[in-house]
Design an enzyme around this catalytic site. Structure first.
Site, PDB file in Angstrom:
ATOM      1  N   ARG A  80      13.606  55.863  47.412  1.00 52.02           N
ATOM      2  CA  ARG A  80      14.562  54.967  46.744  1.00 52.02           C
ATOM      3  C   ARG A  80      16.002  55.419  47.008  1.00 52.02           C
ATOM      4  NH1 ARG A  80      10.087  53.556  46.780  1.00 52.02           N
ATOM      5  NH2 ARG A  80       9.004  52.273  45.234  1.00 52.02           N
ATOM      6  N   ALA A 120      24.512  72.602  28.749  1.00 58.00           N
ATOM      7  CA  ALA A 120      24.274  71.154  28.769  1.00 58.00           C
ATOM      8  C   ALA A 120      24.713  70.532  30.081  1.00 58.00           C
ATOM      9  CB  ALA A 120      25.006  70.500  27.602  1.00 58.00           C
ATOM     10  N   LYS A 131      18.974  81.597  30.274  1.00 57.36           N
ATOM     11  CA  LYS A 131      19.054  80.205  30.707  1.00 57.36           C
ATOM     12  C   LYS A 131      18.863  80.055  32.211  1.00 57.36           C
ATOM     13  CE  LYS A 131      21.989  78.460  26.979  1.00 57.36           C
ATOM     14  NZ  LYS A 131      23.286  77.853  26.622  1.00 57.36           N
ATOM     15  N   ASN A 183      34.528  77.949  29.399  1.00 58.61           N
ATOM     16  CA  ASN A 183      35.823  78.578  29.128  1.00 58.61           C
ATOM     17  C   ASN A 183      36.708  78.563  30.370  1.00 58.61           C
ATOM     18  OD1 ASN A 183      35.814  81.492  30.480  1.00 58.61           O
ATOM     19  ND2 ASN A 183      33.754  81.084  29.706  1.00 58.61           N
ATOM     20  N   PHE A 184      38.021  78.633  30.120  1.00 57.18           N
ATOM     21  CA  PHE A 184      38.978  78.547  31.213  1.00 57.18           C
ATOM     22  C   PHE A 184      39.140  79.861  31.961  1.00 57.18           C
ATOM     23  CE2 PHE A 184      40.272  74.611  29.099  1.00 57.18           C
ATOM     24  CZ  PHE A 184      40.381  73.782  30.212  1.00 57.18           C
ATOM     25  N   CYS A 226      32.443  73.375  21.871  1.00 57.61           N
ATOM     26  CA  CYS A 226      31.265  72.755  21.255  1.00 57.61           C
ATOM     27  C   CYS A 226      30.970  73.380  19.893  1.00 57.61           C
ATOM     28  CB  CYS A 226      30.052  72.905  22.169  1.00 57.61           C
ATOM     29  SG  CYS A 226      30.206  71.984  23.717  1.00 57.61           S
ATOM     30  N   CYS A 282      52.268  76.426  44.571  1.00 58.92           N
ATOM     31  CA  CYS A 282      51.211  76.876  43.662  1.00 58.92           C
ATOM     32  C   CYS A 282      50.671  78.224  44.135  1.00 58.92           C
ATOM     33  CB  CYS A 282      50.079  75.844  43.615  1.00 58.92           C
ATOM     34  SG  CYS A 282      48.635  76.391  42.657  1.00 58.92           S
ATOM     35  N   CYS A 309      46.917  77.594  45.456  1.00 59.04           N
ATOM     36  CA  CYS A 309      46.574  76.750  46.606  1.00 59.04           C
ATOM     37  C   CYS A 309      47.770  76.363  47.453  1.00 59.04           C
ATOM     38  CB  CYS A 309      45.839  75.492  46.136  1.00 59.04           C
ATOM     39  SG  CYS A 309      46.913  74.247  45.343  1.00 59.04           S
TER      40      CYS A 309
END
Length: 341
Positions: A7, A34, A81, A128-129, A183, A242, A245
């Site tokens: 499919r 999640a 996990k 987290n950042f 969360c 930057c 980058c």
């Protein structure tokens, strides 16, 4: 046409050629909560050849509301996990090679896996950042595209970051944010993570099957509860200066001094966390964000203390945090990232 991927192969932009490209691809999932679990499942069902997953946490009962790869037996066994995800994914598609890494996605991990392995694409499933900015710099250094994704409460945010072609996370945010909802503080509905995962996977399929003309150069934001949607083109936000980058990158978040540091305080059953670059913490904003979730015990001009059983947590204005009630750095990291992004 019949078979496992028939499919998907009938979808003209992918076809048999695209399916072959997927079978040769190697993707890296950062986080198996999640978002990471959902994206990993979709990619495995789509027939990507190799999936590597890293996560430092184990399956908890509160995860089952939205983390669809896991069940109650994983909670009983307290399986990591990454390992639980690997077992389930291999049951879903035994043709896919799955690697599980139980540990931190820190600078050393990214440097090693991106230099040793041929990774085609990375997925952000972290919470987290700190990790996101390390991931961003590593992606720029090793020229590996990655899919930024965030979901909390009923909100979703996603963007495909391609080195040399799009703004990076540092361009878009200007630096590490000092705080934000998680969360654990704002809750989440499963639909938010599912939508975010779907947006990430759609872009991944376009990229991996050679359909780059279909990629979007926009940050997509949705609120499933308030029924709002935005699609913001951010191409003009790419900065030549930057540090991550730009034309002369220094990859600041791969440096030791930029990392969040965890240390056990001798004889106190306490772990101290010192955020990167000594960022100042807005205690008033922090109190507003978490006051309805925890028991506040102390607030003055210098610190904010609250209880999250069985821990006492103290946040200082200079950015430091004490987790009282544990001498385990791994345990304290889990507590820390519940309240501080």
């Amino acid at each position: 046409m019949s078979g496992r991927y028939s499919r998907q192969e009938r979808f003209v932009p992918i076809g048999t050629k695209g399916q072959q490209a997927l079978s040769e691809a190697h993707v890296l999932m950062i986080g198996a909560g999640a978002l990471g679990a959902s994206t990993a499942e979709m990619m495995v069902r789509a027939g990507v050849g190799t999936v590597s997953i890293i996560d430092r946490d184990y399956v908890d009962l509160s995860n089952l509301q939205r983390q669809q790869l896991y069940d109650e037996s994983d909670v009983t066994e307290q399986l990591p996990k990454a390992e639980a995800a690997k077992q389930r994914l291999q049951q879903i598609n035994s043709d896919v090679l799955v690697h599980a890494y139980v540990g931190d996605a820190d600078v050393a991990f990214f440097e090693q896996i991106l230099s040793d392995e041929s990774i085609d694409l990375m997925f952000d499933g972290t919470d987290n950042f700190d990790i996101r900015f390390i991931m961003n710099d590593a992606a720029q250094k090793y020229n590996v595209p990655w899919l930024y994704g965030a979901c909390v409460s009923a909100q979703s945010l996603s963007f495909f970051i391609r080195p040399g072609k799009t703004p990076c996370l540092h361009c878009l945010m200007g630096g590490m944010p000092s705080s934000g909802p998680t969360c654990d503080t704002a809750g989440i509905i499963a639909a938010a993570s599912q939508v975010t995962a779907s947006l990430q996977v759609a872009e991944a399929l376009k990229y991996l099957t050679g359909n780059e003309q279909a990629l979007r150069d926009a940050v997509v934001s949705l609120d499933l509860w308030e029924n709002t949607f935005s699609n913001m083109n951010v191409a003009s936000m790419k900065k030549s200066d930057c540090p991550s980058c730009g034309t002369l990158p220094t990859y600041p978040f791969l440096a030791y001094e930029a990392a969040t540091k965890f240390a056990v305080l001798c004889g106190r059953n306490t772990v101290q966390i010192r955020p990167q670059n000594g960022k100042v913490r807005d205690l008033e904003m922090l109190q507003k964000e978490i006051s309805n979730r925890v028991n506040m015990t102390k607030k003055n001009d210098f610190l904010l203390s609250f209880t999250s059983e069985p821990y006492q947590i103290t946040a200082f204005r200079d950015g430091r945090v004490f987790i009282h009630g544990s001498s385990s750095i791994e345990e304290s990291k889990k507590v820390y990232y519940q309240y501080f992004t």
